[in-house]
Scaffold this active site. Structure first.
Site, PDB file in Angstrom:
ATOM      1  N   ALA A  62     -25.936  27.229 -36.876  1.00  0.00           N
ATOM      2  CA  ALA A  62     -26.646  26.936 -35.447  1.00  0.00           C
ATOM      3  C   ALA A  62     -27.282  25.829 -35.421  1.00  0.00           C
ATOM      4  O   ALA A  62     -27.925  25.125 -36.582  1.00  0.00           O
ATOM      5  CB  ALA A  62     -27.758  28.037 -35.341  1.00  0.00           C
ATOM      6  N   ALA A 111     -26.060  18.067 -40.733  1.00  0.00           N
ATOM      7  CA  ALA A 111     -25.332  17.464 -39.820  1.00  0.00           C
ATOM      8  C   ALA A 111     -25.923  15.932 -40.226  1.00  0.00           C
ATOM      9  O   ALA A 111     -25.012  14.781 -39.900  1.00  0.00           O
ATOM     10  CB  ALA A 111     -25.842  17.732 -38.517  1.00  0.00           C
ATOM     11  N   GLY A 160     -31.242  24.110 -42.130  1.00  0.00           N
ATOM     12  CA  GLY A 160     -30.100  23.569 -42.956  1.00  0.00           C
ATOM     13  C   GLY A 160     -28.954  23.194 -42.234  1.00  0.00           C
ATOM     14  O   GLY A 160     -28.534  22.354 -42.893  1.00  0.00           O
ATOM     15  N   CYS A 161     -28.937  23.434 -40.942  1.00  0.00           N
ATOM     16  CA  CYS A 161     -27.910  22.957 -40.168  1.00  0.00           C
ATOM     17  C   CYS A 161     -28.154  21.444 -39.788  1.00  0.00           C
ATOM     18  O   CYS A 161     -27.164  20.618 -39.883  1.00  0.00           O
ATOM     19  CB  CYS A 161     -27.462  23.756 -39.173  1.00  0.00           C
ATOM     20  N   THR A 162     -29.390  21.132 -39.749  1.00  0.00           N
ATOM     21  CA  THR A 162     -29.847  19.793 -39.314  1.00  0.00           C
ATOM     22  C   THR A 162     -29.695  18.892 -40.653  1.00  0.00           C
ATOM     23  O   THR A 162     -29.257  17.941 -40.501  1.00  0.00           O
ATOM     24  CB  THR A 162     -31.306  19.701 -38.938  1.00  0.00           C
TER      25      THR A 162
END
Length: 158
Positions: free
Chosen positions: A42, A52, A47-49
């Site tokens: 998401a 990315a 974590g995804c930030t």
């Protein structure tokens, strides 16, 4: 439901998805180039930030080593646009709202989350070779330090 996992040597499943700007992006757009395709749960989560931003900060060096990068999530393009803007991301972010591409790559299925078995996005990374085959398939990757580990796994300088 157990998802089918891709193995090195198989053809990468073709896809055409909408990016954060509303444009269509296809795997075939990268024909003749190596591309890192990664799936994350998401946009705008910690974590995804981290992941990315790591890919964005590493994009120039990955390109020098002959790789392009695309990130795929189930988020709507508008949310991906906010994610790109908020975190100054430089990699293409693609929307797979109906999870078709996630399922084709084995990046959706059963996983453990806080000790419970749930169905969801399996954080995964694939390297598609110049001929369109999977050269590497990594499932259940960690967001933090992922690009450094990927570089090591690919035999690239840090």
């Amino acid at each position: 439901m157990v998802s089918t996992r891709l193995e090195p040597g198989v053809a990468a499943p073709a896809f055409t998805l909408t990016d954060d700007t509303g444009q269509s992006v296809s795997l075939s757009d990268f024909a003749g180039r190596k591309v890192i395709v990664y799936f994350y749960p998401a946009a705008m989560t910690p974590g995804c930030t981290t992941q990315a931003c790591d890919f964005s900060e590493s994009l120039d060096s990955l390109r020098k080593d002959g790789f392009e990068v695309v990130g795929i999530s189930k988020d709507k393009p508008a949310k991906l646009a906010k994610f790109r803007e908020r975190d100054h991301l430089t990699i293409p972010l693609l929307s797979d709202e109906d999870l078709t591409v996630h399922r084709a790559y084995g990046a959706w299925g059963e996983k453990k989350l806080y000790g419970k078995t749930v169905e969801g996005v399996i954080r995964s990374t694939f390297v598609v070779d110049t001929d369109g085959t999977i050269s590497h398939a990594f499932y259940n990757v960690k967001a933090t330090g992922h690009v450094a580990k990927l570089r090591r796994d690919l035999g690239l300088a840090a």
